[in-house]
Motif scaffolding. Structure first.
Motif, short mmCIF file in Angstrom:
data_model
loop_
_atom_site.label_atom_id
_atom_site.label_comp_id
_atom_site.label_asym_id
_atom_site.label_seq_id
_atom_site.Cartn_x
_atom_site.Cartn_y
_atom_site.Cartn_z
N LEU A 140 -14.28 10.44 8.00
CA LEU A 140 -13.69 11.05 6.80
C LEU A 140 -13.80 12.57 6.87
O LEU A 140 -12.87 13.30 6.50
N ASP A 141 -14.95 13.06 7.37
CA ASP A 141 -15.19 14.50 7.50
C ASP A 141 -14.16 15.10 8.46
O ASP A 141 -13.52 16.11 8.18
N GLN A 142 -13.98 14.43 9.61
CA GLN A 142 -13.03 14.94 10.60
C GLN A 142 -11.59 14.92 10.09
O GLN A 142 -10.79 15.77 10.45
N ALA A 143 -11.29 13.94 9.24
CA ALA A 143 -9.92 13.86 8.69
C ALA A 143 -9.68 14.94 7.64
O ALA A 143 -8.54 15.16 7.24
N GLY A 144 -10.74 15.58 7.18
CA GLY A 144 -10.57 16.70 6.25
C GLY A 144 -10.47 16.31 4.79
O GLY A 144 -9.87 17.03 3.99
N VAL A 145 -11.09 15.16 4.40
CA VAL A 145 -11.08 14.82 2.97
C VAL A 145 -11.93 15.86 2.22
O VAL A 145 -12.78 16.53 2.80
N ASP A 146 -11.71 15.97 0.92
CA ASP A 146 -12.43 17.00 0.15
C ASP A 146 -13.86 16.61 -0.19
O ASP A 146 -14.74 17.46 -0.23
N LEU A 147 -14.09 15.32 -0.48
CA LEU A 147 -15.43 14.85 -0.86
C LEU A 147 -15.65 13.46 -0.26
O LEU A 147 -14.69 12.71 -0.05
N ILE A 148 -16.94 13.15 0.00
CA ILE A 148 -17.26 11.81 0.53
C ILE A 148 -18.24 11.12 -0.40
O ILE A 148 -19.30 11.67 -0.73
N VAL A 149 -17.90 9.90 -0.82
CA VAL A 149 -18.84 9.05 -1.55
C VAL A 149 -19.64 8.28 -0.50
O VAL A 149 -19.06 7.58 0.34
N PHE B 102 -10.38 6.62 -2.31
CA PHE B 102 -10.01 5.42 -1.56
C PHE B 102 -11.23 4.84 -0.86
O PHE B 102 -12.24 5.53 -0.65
N ILE B 103 -11.13 3.55 -0.54
CA ILE B 103 -12.17 2.86 0.24
C ILE B 103 -11.51 2.08 1.37
O ILE B 103 -10.30 1.97 1.43
N PHE B 104 -12.35 1.57 2.25
CA PHE B 104 -11.92 0.74 3.38
C PHE B 104 -11.12 1.51 4.43
O PHE B 104 -10.33 0.91 5.15
N GLY B 105 -11.28 2.83 4.49
CA GLY B 105 -10.60 3.51 5.58
C GLY B 105 -10.25 4.95 5.27
O GLY B 105 -10.67 5.51 4.26
N VAL B 106 -9.47 5.52 6.18
CA VAL B 106 -9.01 6.89 6.06
C VAL B 106 -7.48 6.84 5.99
O VAL B 106 -6.85 6.33 6.91
N PRO B 107 -6.88 7.35 4.92
CA PRO B 107 -5.41 7.37 4.88
C PRO B 107 -4.86 8.20 6.03
O PRO B 107 -5.56 9.05 6.60
N SER B 108 -3.59 8.00 6.36
CA SER B 108 -2.98 8.72 7.49
C SER B 108 -2.97 10.23 7.24
O SER B 108 -3.06 10.67 6.08
N ALA B 109 -2.84 10.99 8.32
CA ALA B 109 -2.78 12.46 8.20
C ALA B 109 -1.60 12.86 7.30
O ALA B 109 -1.70 13.82 6.53
N ARG B 110 -0.50 12.10 7.37
CA ARG B 110 0.66 12.42 6.54
C ARG B 110 0.31 12.33 5.05
O ARG B 110 0.65 13.20 4.26
N ILE B 111 -0.43 11.27 4.69
CA ILE B 111 -0.79 11.09 3.28
C ILE B 111 -1.77 12.18 2.83
O ILE B 111 -1.62 12.78 1.76
N LEU B 112 -2.77 12.46 3.67
CA LEU B 112 -3.75 13.49 3.29
C LEU B 112 -3.06 14.85 3.17
O LEU B 112 -3.37 15.64 2.26
N TYR C 291 0.82 -1.22 0.00
CA TYR C 291 0.00 0.00 0.00
C TYR C 291 0.85 1.27 0.00
O TYR C 291 0.58 2.21 -0.73
N GLU C 292 1.91 1.28 0.84
CA GLU C 292 2.74 2.50 0.92
C GLU C 292 3.37 2.81 -0.44
O GLU C 292 3.43 3.96 -0.87
N GLU C 293 3.81 1.75 -1.12
CA GLU C 293 4.41 1.93 -2.44
C GLU C 293 3.36 2.46 -3.43
O GLU C 293 3.64 3.34 -4.26
#
Ligand SMILES: Cc1cc2nc3c(=O)[nH]c(=O)nc-3n(C[C@H](O)[C@H](O)[C@H](O)COP(=O)(O)O)c2cc1C
Length: 362
Positions: free
Chosen positions: A169-178, A136-146, A119-121
């Motif tokens: 997802l909202d709290q993590a600050g993603v731009d859009l939610i499906v 992405f699905i199945f989770g929230v990427p780390s704050a570093r990735i976002l 995944y990291e790669e």
């Protein structure tokens, strides 16, 4: 105009219409580019690819369209990457599949060095190639990735199957939610709540828009103007369509798969199963599902079962054997009418305008 929403502004597209990504090899650069060129957001599901192949795919897409497109990955669930069955467990799982491998003339697999790409790669490849959108699905990427996405101007799109996931997802600050309702084809991307609790689109979308600031894209069962109008009425600012695009000739689905999607009798019989991948997904019921379901409790989790059945599914696809392929499909597959992506985009736009006009005249 219904076509101007926070989703179109954020994505920089003409229509609030996303072609859902297809993992496991069903996406094609041709389909994603055709949808982007037609004014929607084309997507490519890259969960099965390593970093180098993701980079090559994005390069190819950049060559096919100058419009925005999305690359989609699966965030590993906790503990997933450490799963290593013992040699005995592995052998038992392989033996369970032997009858179908034998039938297709496929050799049984040996213990691999990895059951899924790193995944990291994968993420590093996305960051390096800067597609307009990373979903992405199945989770929230780390704050570093976002944060790395924000720094590179990559729009992030997360997927929720439950209000709790939308809030995360909202709290993590993603731009859009499906908001992915249970009608949707493919894997149920649940990561905080069990699959049985995941509501249908009509229940998930209004509850989620009431709770989050992030714009919501409705997904699951959207196939014509009626369902787009419904999603807009529920508060969504865009829609994501999967199965209807999968049936288009530009997708990577085989002819046998497309035939099954276009057979209303078969397509009405979708069900959730974990026999193919170790994780619940919605697909057309077929012989492999029926024959392995009695042993469903014993099959290994994702990604092990997914890795194990892959050669069988690929051989079945090559041999036109729909009885042994995974035929992921949503509950609205019987509404499929179009076979070219641009025609489907055009139809969705015009049909939605027609339905909204009819409702306004009531
Ligand atoms: C064959 C198939 C593969 C899919 N793979 C993914 C995936 O890798 N990532 C993802 O976010 N969604 C995936 N989905 C979900 C779609 O992108 C989309 O959200 C869903 O199909 C919408 O519901 P519908 O099928 O009722 O239109 C997949 C769906 C199908 C049918």
């Amino acid at each position: 105009m219904w076509t101007e929403t926070r989703v179109t502004r954020t994505l920089g597209v003409r229509l609030p219409l996303v072609q859902g990504p297809f993992g496991g090899g069903m996406s094609s650069t041709k389909l994603a580019a055709a949808v982007s060129e037609a004014g929607g957001l084309g997507s490519f599901g890259a969960n099965h690819l390593d970093g180098a192949r993701i980079e090559a795919t994005i390069r190819e897409l950049h060559g096919l369209t100058s419009r925005p497109f999305s690359i989609n990955l699966w965030v590993p669930l906790e503990g997933e990457r450490e799963l290593r069955p013992s040699p005995e467990e592995f052998q038992a799982s392989v033996e369970r599949l032997k009858p179908w491998f034998d039938e297709l003339g496929v050799p049984l697999p040996a213990y691999p060095s990895a059951f899924a790409p790193d995944y990291e790669e994968q993420v590093e490849a996305v960051l390096a190639m800067r597609p307009a959108v990373f979903s992405f699905i199945f989770g929230v990427p780390s704050a570093r990735i976002l944060e790395a996405c924000r720094a590179r101007g990559i729009i992030t799109v997360g997927t929720a199957t439950h209000v709790a996931e939308g809030l995360a997802l909202d709290q993590a600050g993603v731009d859009l939610i499906v908001a992915s309702g249970s009608e949707a084809g493919g894997h149920r991307a649940c990561f905080l709540r069990p699959v049985e609790e995941a509501p249908a689109t009509t229940a998930l979308v209004p509850q989620l828009v009431d709770q989050v600031r992030t714009p919501v894209i409705a997904s699951g069962g959207i196939a014509d103007g009626r369902s787009v109008a419904m999603a807009l009425a529920l508060g969504a600012e865009g829609v994501q369509v999967g199965t209807a695009f999968l049936a288009c000739e530009e997708s990577n689905a085989s002819d046998a798969y497309r035939r099954a999607l276009r057979n209303p009798e078969a397509a009405r019989a979708t069900t959730l199963t974990r026999v193919f991948s170790g994780r619940y997904a919605r697909g057309i019921r077929n012989r492999f599902m029926k024959e392995l379901t009695p042993q469903e409790r014993d099959i290994p989790p994702y990604p092990i079962q997914n890795w194990l059945t892959q050669p069988m599914r690929q051989a079945a696809s090559r041999q036109g054997r729909e009885d042994l392929m995974s035929l992921w499909a949503g509950q609205n597959a019987p509404l499929i009418r179009h076979s070219r992506a641009a025609e489907l985009v055009d139809f969705l736009e015009k049909d939605t305008t027609r339905v909204l006009g009819r409702l306004a005249a009531l």
